[in-house]
Structure formats: C-alpha cells, structure tokens
Design a protein around this motif. Structure first.
Motif, PDB file in Angstrom:
ATOM      1  N   MET A   1       0.476  -1.232   0.046  1.00  0.00           N
ATOM      2  CA  MET A   1       0.115   0.052   0.167  1.00  0.00           C
ATOM      3  C   MET A   1       0.828   1.699  -0.427  1.00  0.00           C
ATOM      4  SD  MET A   1      -3.546  -1.433   2.446  1.00  0.00           S
ATOM      5  CE  MET A   1      -4.374   0.469   2.494  1.00  0.00           C
ATOM      6  N   GLU A   2       1.425   1.320  -1.345  1.00  0.00           N
ATOM      7  CA  GLU A   2       2.755   2.060  -0.765  1.00  0.00           C
ATOM      8  C   GLU A   2       1.405   4.157  -1.879  1.00  0.00           C
ATOM      9  OE1 GLU A   2       6.129   1.760  -3.036  1.00  0.00           O
ATOM     10  OE2 GLU A   2       6.252   0.209  -2.762  1.00  0.00           O
ATOM     11  N   ASN A   3       2.605   4.712  -1.246  1.00  0.00           N
ATOM     12  CA  ASN A   3       1.729   5.839  -1.188  1.00  0.00           C
ATOM     13  C   ASN A   3       0.280   5.942  -0.862  1.00  0.00           C
ATOM     14  OD1 ASN A   3       4.274   6.232  -2.680  1.00  0.00           O
ATOM     15  ND2 ASN A   3       3.505   5.797  -4.337  1.00  0.00           N
ATOM     16  N   GLN A   4      -0.403   5.499   0.153  1.00  0.00           N
ATOM     17  CA  GLN A   4      -1.517   5.430   0.054  1.00  0.00           C
ATOM     18  C   GLN A   4      -1.526   5.274   1.646  1.00  0.00           C
ATOM     19  OE1 GLN A   4      -3.632   1.960   0.062  1.00  0.00           O
ATOM     20  NE2 GLN A   4      -5.815   3.323  -0.421  1.00  0.00           N
ATOM     21  N   VAL A   5      -2.333   7.057   2.559  1.00  0.00           N
ATOM     22  CA  VAL A   5      -2.248   7.051   3.943  1.00  0.00           C
ATOM     23  C   VAL A   5      -3.548   6.607   4.531  1.00  0.00           C
ATOM     24  CG1 VAL A   5      -3.698   9.079   4.717  1.00  0.00           C
ATOM     25  CG2 VAL A   5      -2.627   9.958   2.615  1.00  0.00           C
ATOM     26  N   ALA A  43      -3.487  -7.616  -0.737  1.00  0.00           N
ATOM     27  CA  ALA A  43      -3.686  -6.785  -1.874  1.00  0.00           C
ATOM     28  C   ALA A  43      -2.288  -7.552  -3.076  1.00  0.00           C
ATOM     29  CB  ALA A  43      -2.615  -5.812  -1.292  1.00  0.00           C
ATOM     30  N   ALA A  44      -1.997  -8.650  -2.956  1.00  0.00           N
ATOM     31  CA  ALA A  44      -1.259  -9.603  -3.546  1.00  0.00           C
ATOM     32  C   ALA A  44      -2.291 -10.810  -4.048  1.00  0.00           C
ATOM     33  CB  ALA A  44      -0.078 -10.353  -3.011  1.00  0.00           C
ATOM     34  N   LYS A 117     -10.798 -21.202  -1.712  1.00  0.00           N
ATOM     35  CA  LYS A 117     -10.442 -21.624  -0.399  1.00  0.00           C
ATOM     36  C   LYS A 117      -9.341 -20.665  -0.022  1.00  0.00           C
ATOM     37  CE  LYS A 117     -10.058 -26.376   0.786  1.00  0.00           C
ATOM     38  NZ  LYS A 117      -9.785 -27.439   1.018  1.00  0.00           N
ATOM     39  N   ARG A 118      -8.122 -20.510   0.052  1.00  0.00           N
ATOM     40  CA  ARG A 118      -7.155 -19.337  -0.058  1.00  0.00           C
ATOM     41  C   ARG A 118      -7.227 -18.104   0.207  1.00  0.00           C
ATOM     42  NH1 ARG A 118      -4.154 -18.356  -4.812  1.00  0.00           N
ATOM     43  NH2 ARG A 118      -2.758 -16.672  -2.649  1.00  0.00           N
ATOM     44  N   TYR A 119      -8.743 -17.785  -0.487  1.00  0.00           N
ATOM     45  CA  TYR A 119      -9.037 -16.117  -0.598  1.00  0.00           C
ATOM     46  C   TYR A 119      -9.568 -16.097   0.972  1.00  0.00           C
ATOM     47  CZ  TYR A 119      -7.566 -15.464  -4.879  1.00  0.00           C
ATOM     48  OH  TYR A 119      -7.449 -15.436  -6.321  1.00  0.00           O
ATOM     49  N   LYS A 120     -10.885 -17.383   0.961  1.00  0.00           N
ATOM     50  CA  LYS A 120     -11.382 -17.463   2.411  1.00  0.00           C
ATOM     51  C   LYS A 120     -10.577 -17.082   3.494  1.00  0.00           C
ATOM     52  CE  LYS A 120     -15.678 -19.829   1.238  1.00  0.00           C
ATOM     53  NZ  LYS A 120     -16.408 -21.700   0.767  1.00  0.00           N
ATOM     54  N   LYS A 121      -9.448 -18.314   3.722  1.00  0.00           N
ATOM     55  CA  LYS A 121      -8.079 -18.937   4.994  1.00  0.00           C
ATOM     56  C   LYS A 121      -8.487 -17.595   5.061  1.00  0.00           C
ATOM     57  CE  LYS A 121      -6.853 -20.914   8.534  1.00  0.00           C
ATOM     58  NZ  LYS A 121      -7.331 -20.457   9.365  1.00  0.00           N
ATOM     59  N   ALA A 122      -7.988 -16.360   4.138  1.00  0.00           N
ATOM     60  CA  ALA A 122      -6.977 -14.863   4.633  1.00  0.00           C
ATOM     61  C   ALA A 122      -7.868 -14.034   4.828  1.00  0.00           C
ATOM     62  CB  ALA A 122      -6.510 -14.071   2.987  1.00  0.00           C
ATOM     63  N   VAL A 123      -9.330 -13.885   4.711  1.00  0.00           N
ATOM     64  CA  VAL A 123     -10.769 -12.931   5.214  1.00  0.00           C
ATOM     65  C   VAL A 123     -10.870 -13.875   5.553  1.00  0.00           C
ATOM     66  CG1 VAL A 123     -12.562 -12.309   4.810  1.00  0.00           C
ATOM     67  CG2 VAL A 123     -11.114 -12.335   2.397  1.00  0.00           C
ATOM     68  N   GLU A 124     -10.756 -15.275   7.030  1.00  0.00           N
ATOM     69  CA  GLU A 124     -11.031 -15.182   7.541  1.00  0.00           C
ATOM     70  C   GLU A 124      -9.983 -14.698   9.122  1.00  0.00           C
ATOM     71  OE1 GLU A 124     -10.877 -19.484   7.350  1.00  0.00           O
ATOM     72  OE2 GLU A 124     -13.925 -19.782   7.341  1.00  0.00           O
ATOM     73  N   ASN A 125      -8.692 -14.709   8.615  1.00  0.00           N
ATOM     74  CA  ASN A 125      -8.047 -14.116   9.293  1.00  0.00           C
ATOM     75  C   ASN A 125      -8.345 -13.108   9.549  1.00  0.00           C
ATOM     76  OD1 ASN A 125      -6.634 -16.813   9.823  1.00  0.00           O
ATOM     77  ND2 ASN A 125      -5.294 -16.334   8.670  1.00  0.00           N
ATOM     78  N   HIS A 126      -8.270 -12.014   8.236  1.00  0.00           N
ATOM     79  CA  HIS A 126      -8.352 -10.430   8.491  1.00  0.00           C
ATOM     80  C   HIS A 126      -9.728 -10.457   9.377  1.00  0.00           C
ATOM     81  CE1 HIS A 126     -11.175  -7.027   7.110  1.00  0.00           C
ATOM     82  NE2 HIS A 126     -11.772  -7.769   6.571  1.00  0.00           N
ATOM     83  N   ASP A 127     -10.842 -10.768   9.252  1.00  0.00           N
ATOM     84  CA  ASP A 127     -12.475 -10.987  10.112  1.00  0.00           C
ATOM     85  C   ASP A 127     -12.013 -10.890  11.529  1.00  0.00           C
ATOM     86  OD1 ASP A 127     -15.165 -10.220   9.721  1.00  0.00           O
ATOM     87  OD2 ASP A 127     -15.256 -11.735  11.141  1.00  0.00           O
ATOM     88  N   SER A 128     -10.929 -12.015  11.813  1.00  0.00           N
ATOM     89  CA  SER A 128     -10.469 -12.252  13.363  1.00  0.00           C
ATOM     90  C   SER A 128     -10.036 -11.057  13.818  1.00  0.00           C
ATOM     91  CB  SER A 128      -9.522 -13.501  13.365  1.00  0.00           C
ATOM     92  OG  SER A 128     -10.592 -14.486  13.190  1.00  0.00           O
ATOM     93  N   ARG A 129      -8.921 -10.392  12.696  1.00  0.00           N
ATOM     94  CA  ARG A 129      -8.170  -9.578  13.214  1.00  0.00           C
ATOM     95  C   ARG A 129      -8.589  -8.176  13.051  1.00  0.00           C
ATOM     96  NH1 ARG A 129      -4.621 -10.815   9.536  1.00  0.00           N
ATOM     97  NH2 ARG A 129      -5.183  -8.950   8.055  1.00  0.00           N
ATOM     98  N   ILE A 130      -9.704  -7.846  12.777  1.00  0.00           N
ATOM     99  CA  ILE A 130     -10.494  -6.229  12.412  1.00  0.00           C
ATOM    100  C   ILE A 130     -11.406  -6.495  13.679  1.00  0.00           C
ATOM    101  CG2 ILE A 130     -10.255  -6.099  10.769  1.00  0.00           C
ATOM    102  CD1 ILE A 130     -13.644  -6.552  10.784  1.00  0.00           C
ATOM    103  N   SER A 131     -11.877  -7.754  14.491  1.00  0.00           N
ATOM    104  CA  SER A 131     -12.625  -7.817  15.733  1.00  0.00           C
ATOM    105  C   SER A 131     -12.042  -8.163  16.520  1.00  0.00           C
ATOM    106  CB  SER A 131     -13.988  -8.665  15.126  1.00  0.00           C
ATOM    107  OG  SER A 131     -13.732 -10.252  14.670  1.00  0.00           O
ATOM    108  N   SER A 132     -10.679  -8.101  16.618  1.00  0.00           N
ATOM    109  CA  SER A 132     -10.398  -9.016  17.966  1.00  0.00           C
ATOM    110  C   SER A 132     -10.247  -8.371  19.397  1.00  0.00           C
ATOM    111  CB  SER A 132      -8.887  -9.083  17.884  1.00  0.00           C
ATOM    112  OG  SER A 132      -8.561  -7.988  17.668  1.00  0.00           O
ATOM    113  N   ALA A 133     -11.364  -7.095  18.917  1.00  0.00           N
ATOM    114  CA  ALA A 133     -11.567  -6.793  20.694  1.00  0.00           C
ATOM    115  C   ALA A 133     -12.846  -6.149  20.882  1.00  0.00           C
ATOM    116  CB  ALA A 133     -11.361  -4.948  19.936  1.00  0.00           C
ATOM    117  N   LEU A 134     -13.434  -7.762  20.169  1.00  0.00           N
ATOM    118  CA  LEU A 134     -14.593  -8.101  20.738  1.00  0.00           C
ATOM    119  C   LEU A 134     -14.764  -9.234  21.145  1.00  0.00           C
ATOM    120  CD1 LEU A 134     -17.024  -6.535  17.881  1.00  0.00           C
ATOM    121  CD2 LEU A 134     -16.600  -4.948  19.874  1.00  0.00           C
TER     122      LEU A 134
END
Length: 156
Positions: A1-5, A43-44, A117-134
């Motif tokens: 995510m270069e050049n992105q704020v 991103a990849a 199948k690969r994408y689902k695993k990455a999205v599950e990891n993402h979802d766990s990360r963004i909701s970890s405070a709950l």
C-alpha cells in the motif's frame, strides 16, 4: 500500500460535533478501517471485498446467472460482467450457456475453487484481526444489529 495514507478513524483534537451521534457516520468510519485491512490482507491477490463476495456467491450457488448475481451483490449488471470478465481471464470462473442466448450461468473452475479456499482463509484471518477487540457475543450482537439496519423498513 505504497503512497497511500493510513486511515485513522479518530483523530485527537478534532471536534466531530453531530458526527459523533450519527450511526451512519460510525458505520462508515468502521467500514473504512475494515476495508483498509482487507485490502492489505489480499493486496497480492488483487481481490476486493466485492470480488471476494462474488466468488463466494458463485461457489455456493453453481449456475447462478449474471443477472441474479448482480441482484444479490446490489450492483449493476454491467459491473458483474466486468467482474466475471476478470475472473474468466484468470481462469477462476466459467460462463456456461443457459437457455437464453443473452444469459450465462456461472461456475467456479477447479482453479477457482482452489483459489477461493485460499481467499477464504485470508479473509477469515482478516475478520478475526479486525474484530479482535470484541467478544464472541459482541460479534454476534454487532452482526445482528447491522443486519437489522440493512433491512428495508417493509422487510422488518
């Protein structure tokens, strides 16, 4: 995510006035943070939330038409055509003729199933990360409340 704020959902010293009281504003700020993490996570793979959702819907509804997929996704049919063109070029989805020459049924290819199948695993990891405070019950409550907001008034 270069050049992105990096998106900061809350900046110290800024008076948000009425915005702090608006449900829609809070949802949008959270969505921006979630989208940023999703984009970084996949991103990849060149997979956006919309593309991921499309693959999931096609994978779980083999033979779905492009028109029905557009309806499910809440996007114009031309948007679905663009998504499917990309998937077809990548070997993830194939169009199969239906009884109507203007309509195609969509199916994941073997490669599409493998990649999903690969994408689902990455999205599950993402979802766990963004909701970890709950807590688990807070996650369920949040999803339930958001579904309730997402329903049209006549469907409530």
């Amino acid at each position: 995510m270069e050049n992105q704020v990096h998106f900061n959902a809350r900046i110290e010293g800024i008076n948000y006035d009425i915005l702090d009281d608006l449900v829609g504003y809070a949802v949008r700020r959270a969505q921006l943070s979630i989208y940023e993490d999703f984009a970084a996570s996949l991103a990849a793979e060149d997979i956006t939330p919309q593309r991921f959702s499309s693959l999931v819907i096609i994978g779980n509804n083999p033979g779905i038409s492009q028109t029905r997929l557009a309806e499910v996704m809440g996007i114009a049919r031309s948007g679905v055509v663009s998504i499917i063109d990309r998937f077809e070029a990548s070997g993830l989805v194939e169009r199969q003729a239906s009884g109507d020459r203007r309509s195609y049924n969509l199916h994941l290819t073997k490669e599409g199933q493998k990649q999903l199948k690969r994408y689902k695993k990455a999205v599950e990891n993402h979802d766990s990360r963004i909701s970890s405070a709950l807590s688990a019950s807070e996650k369920q409550q949040l999803k339930s409340l958001l579904r309730k907001i997402g329903l049209r008034e006549e469907d409530r």
